[in-house]
Write an enzyme that holds these catalytic residues in place. Structure first.
Site, PDB file in Angstrom:
ATOM      1  N   ASP A 166      92.041  65.179  33.537  1.00 40.58           N
ATOM      2  CA  ASP A 166      92.805  66.051  34.431  1.00 40.58           C
ATOM      3  C   ASP A 166      93.215  67.282  33.627  1.00 40.58           C
ATOM      4  O   ASP A 166      93.195  67.273  32.397  1.00 40.58           O
ATOM      5  CB  ASP A 166      94.047  65.302  34.949  1.00 40.58           C
ATOM      6  CG  ASP A 166      94.568  65.936  36.238  1.00 40.58           C
ATOM      7  OD1 ASP A 166      94.118  67.037  36.595  1.00 40.58           O
ATOM      8  OD2 ASP A 166      95.449  65.319  36.878  1.00 40.58           O
ATOM      9  N   ASN A 167      93.552  68.349  34.358  1.00 38.19           N
ATOM     10  CA  ASN A 167      94.081  69.552  33.720  1.00 38.19           C
ATOM     11  C   ASN A 167      93.162  70.147  32.648  1.00 38.19           C
ATOM     12  O   ASN A 167      93.568  70.391  31.515  1.00 38.19           O
ATOM     13  CB  ASN A 167      95.482  69.260  33.167  1.00 38.19           C
ATOM     14  CG  ASN A 167      96.455  68.993  34.295  1.00 38.19           C
ATOM     15  OD1 ASN A 167      96.575  69.791  35.219  1.00 38.19           O
ATOM     16  ND2 ASN A 167      97.125  67.858  34.255  1.00 38.19           N
ATOM     17  N   CYS A 179     101.913  73.764  38.802  1.00 35.93           N
ATOM     18  CA  CYS A 179     100.763  72.877  38.653  1.00 35.93           C
ATOM     19  C   CYS A 179      99.559  73.745  38.319  1.00 35.93           C
ATOM     20  O   CYS A 179      99.384  74.822  38.895  1.00 35.93           O
ATOM     21  CB  CYS A 179     100.513  72.088  39.930  1.00 35.93           C
ATOM     22  SG  CYS A 179      99.104  70.970  39.773  1.00 35.93           S
TER      23      CYS A 179
HETATM   24  N1  MTE Z   1     104.180  60.039  35.088  1.00 32.71           N
HETATM   25  C1  MTE Z   1     103.652  61.104  35.706  1.00 32.71           C
HETATM   26  N2  MTE Z   1     103.976  62.334  35.272  1.00 32.71           N
HETATM   27  C2  MTE Z   1     103.465  63.437  35.869  1.00 32.71           C
HETATM   28  C3  MTE Z   1     102.550  63.322  36.956  1.00 32.71           C
HETATM   29  C4  MTE Z   1     102.249  62.011  37.425  1.00 32.71           C
HETATM   30  O1  MTE Z   1     101.509  61.819  38.411  1.00 32.71           O
HETATM   31  N3  MTE Z   1     102.812  60.925  36.773  1.00 32.71           N
HETATM   32  N4  MTE Z   1     102.010  64.461  37.510  1.00 32.71           N
HETATM   33  C5  MTE Z   1     101.985  65.640  36.634  1.00 32.71           C
HETATM   34  C6  MTE Z   1     101.577  66.889  37.268  1.00 32.71           C
HETATM   35  S1  MTE Z   1      99.912  67.172  37.448  1.00 32.71           S
HETATM   36  C7  MTE Z   1     102.483  67.882  37.579  1.00 32.71           C
HETATM   37  S2  MTE Z   1     101.973  69.360  38.167  1.00 32.71           S
HETATM   38  C8  MTE Z   1     103.943  67.653  37.412  1.00 32.71           C
HETATM   39  C9  MTE Z   1     104.644  67.838  38.728  1.00 32.71           C
HETATM   40  O2  MTE Z   1     106.016  67.651  38.592  1.00 32.71           O
HETATM   41  P1  MTE Z   1     106.929  67.594  39.897  1.00 32.71           P
HETATM   42  O3  MTE Z   1     106.334  66.600  40.836  1.00 32.71           O
HETATM   43  O4  MTE Z   1     108.290  67.249  39.434  1.00 32.71           O
HETATM   44  O5  MTE Z   1     106.893  68.984  40.482  1.00 32.71           O
HETATM   45  O6  MTE Z   1     104.233  66.362  36.923  1.00 32.71           O
HETATM   46  C10 MTE Z   1     103.336  65.864  35.964  1.00 32.71           C
HETATM   47  N5  MTE Z   1     103.837  64.634  35.413  1.00 32.71           N
HETATM   48 MO    MO Z   2      99.579  69.369  38.099  1.00 31.97          MO
END
Ligand code: MTE
Ligand code: MO
Length: 548
Positions: free
Chosen positions: A244-245, A108
């Site tokens: 985000d990000n 992340c």
């Molecule tokens: N649909 C969806 N995809 C997502 C997210 C989410 O909240 N919803 N979070 C993202 C974020 S910020 C991260 S760091 C990763 C985390 O993946 P994991 O929970 O399998 O480790 O998924 C990403 N994909």
């Molecule tokens: Mo993330």
């Protein structure tokens, strides 16, 4: 090498009463955002103990909202946009297509954010150094699917994008993001739609039944619960793609970011991971008694390092003398494929134990194949993203029982877990009398009526909803329907102390808004925090592996 994935079937009592009350979870994961949504990481020593591959149940999780309840049999992925043969594929159809399978380190962009929060509060919650994990992913190349869908190969300069959407509907719409079409079509990039993780179907938390895998970049772009792929001349229009990000420049605070639309400036988006590393051994609060030393006793330092873009880690260095000299650690063989790696590297270094006695700090930095290395100091940014400053573990010599021991202290502990030299520094700063006075307009006064928790608990529904945050009582009934984070987010906390939940995710602006709902104070027994927590407090030390 990896201890095999145990299958977790238990529902954690903490999930009861939340929309995730059906999702099995490992009890040892540290929860970072209170009850809901689920954001968690494994304790760092436990994570490293698993070896190169992280068992699925201990892989970190980042969910922006509730986990969608999807089924393999009915789920479909729509592939549309600028294509001559748009498709809709079922999971059975996808699982019959050619696949590749490889290990990938997920990270992340908020990994190590708590260190930033100790300098100044960001708008993000407290990730420790374990928002990183490695699993084996299997799926069909995106390139293959786009070809099936009749993608036109770029023969002009215009950039096109592939946008990904998830089924999770969040307060600001569906989660989604995008990459360039060129990237998606590049065979070397290994972009896949994954439906297996560590040899099994995905778990709900990791995107069941299907998610994007885009090696070398931050986890945030790997959309889970994937149901839409769109080829377009515009990047993703998801709110989350912009808000985000991102690493905004350090002077940009939340207010400025919104007022001047810093979120939409293309330069600040994050794709590739940056080079980073952390120490796992010694663990936080680990001790080595002097009585266990011999003249030639050694200690093995251990940890992880990773970088982005397929760049392998080429060295990890350790200094015990504040950067005057750097010791070269041993690297475990990197997992490499055609000169690139999508995985972390573990490192270790044997140090004569008595060297710790003369040192006050273990500090490390990693280098990658582009000779990027980590900065000495952190640069604060609004979202607390991409923190990769040198990882510092303090060394203390203290008396413990009848023995004198070395005690190691990490910068922070994940979530609201106490401990860490940065946490202590922040607490000291806050208790200094010269600290700037709090703004009376935004801080609610403490002159209101006093309520006990017994009383507060009764106001636990949508017609009468009180919450406690940092010992202050707020009547949020009127706010429920207009809460930007959704109504359930408040209701699952009605009648409780949800300081942790609130503080983990709310901005300064939200805090000011909250102040307008103040009605009184929770009665509690106050105690003065000692200024020098360290020297005054009685220590509770956790023993770990090294104590013999
Ligand atoms: N649909 C969806 N995809 C997502 C997210 C989410 O909240 N919803 N979070 C993202 C974020 S910020 C991260 S760091 C990763 C985390 O993946 P994991 O929970 O399998 O480790 O998924 C990403 N994909
Ligand atoms: Mo993330």
């Amino acid at each position: 090498m990896a201890e095999q994935t145990e299958v977790i079937e238990q529902i954690d009592p903490r999930d009861i009463g939340t929309p995730d009350n059906w999702v099995p979870r490992h009890p040892e994961l540290i929860r970072l955002t209170g009850k809901h949504p689920f954001n968690s990481e494994a304790p760092l020593p436990l994570l490293l103990k698993q070896g190169f591959i992280t068992p699925t149940s201990l892989h970190y999780v980042r969910n922006h909202g509730p986990v969608p309840k999807l089924s393999w049999d009915t789920h479909k992925v729509v592939i549309d946009g600028d294509l001559s043969n748009p498709l809709t594929l079922s999971m059975d159809e996808i699982a019959k297509l050619p696949y590749i399978e490889f290990p990938l380190t997920f990270c992340c962009a908020g990994n190590r954010r708590k260190e930033q929060n100790m300098v100044k509060k960001t708008i993000g919650f407290n990730w420790g150094a374990a928002a990183v994990s490695t699993a084996i992913w299997k799926g069909v190349p995106l390139r293959y699917i786009l070809q099936m869908a009749g993608v036109k190969i770029d023969n002009h300069d215009k950039i096109r994008y592939v946008c990904f959407g998830g089924t999770d509907k969040l307060p600001n719409g569906y989660y989604g993001t995008s990459i360039t079409l060129k990237w998606a079509m590049d065979e070397e990039k290994d972009v896949i739609l994954a439906y297996e993780m560590n040899g099994k179907r995905l778990t709900p938390d990791h995107g069941f039944p299907i998610r994007m895998i885009i090696p070398g970049i931050i986890g945030g772009r790997m959309v889970k619960w994937l149901n839409k792929i769109t080829v377009s001349d515009k990047e993703s229009d998801s709110w989350y793609h912009f808000h985000d990000n991102r690493v905004l420049p350090p002077h940009v605070d939340a207010e400025l970011a919104n007022k001047e639309n810093w979120w939409y400036i293309p330069n600040y988006i994050i794709y590739d991971l940056n080079v980073n590393s952390a120490v796992a051994a010694p663990a936080h609060d680990e001790i080595i008694p002097f009585s266990s030393f011999t003249s030639d006793s050694e200690y093995t330092l251990r940890g992880y390092a990773y970088s982005g873009g397929g760049r392998k880690i080429t060295r990890v260095e350790v200094t015990l003398d504040d950067g005057k000299t750097w010791l070269l650690s041993n690297l475990f063989d990197p997992e490499e494929k055609n000169g690139r790696t999508w995985c972390w590297t573990f490192w270790s270094l044997k140090v004569p134990t008595h060297n710790f006695v003369r040192s006050s700090e273990i500090r490390i930095r990693a280098w990658d194949f582009a000779n990027n290395t980590q900065p000495e100091n952190l640069t604060w940014n609004l979202m607390g993203m991409m923190n990769n400053c040198h990882y510092r573990v303090k060394i203390h010599v203290i008396t413990y029982g009848k023995d004198v021991v070395l005690r190691f202290e990490h910068p922070t502990q994940a979530g609201s877990n106490p401990g860490g030299w940065m946490v202590k520094q922040q607490e000291q700063k806050q208790s200094l009398p010269s600290a700037p006075a709090k703004d009376p307009k935004t801080e609610s006064s403490s002159k209101g009526p006093k309520y006990t928790m017994e009383e507060i608990k009764k106001h636990n529904n949508e017609k009468d909803c009180w919450i406690v945050i940092d010992k202050k009582v707020y009547d949020c009934t009127k706010f429920i329907p207009i809460h930007p984070g959704g109504t359930t987010a408040i209701l699952i906390n009605a009648g409780t102390d949800c300081s942790e939940e609130f503080n983990a995710i709310h901005s300064e602006k939200a805090r000011k808004r909250l102040a307008t709902f103040y009605i009184g104070d929770e009665v509690f027994i106050d105690y003065e925090r000692p200024l020098l927590l360290w020297s005054n407090s009685s220590l509770v030390l956790k023993r770990s592996g090294r104590v013999s």
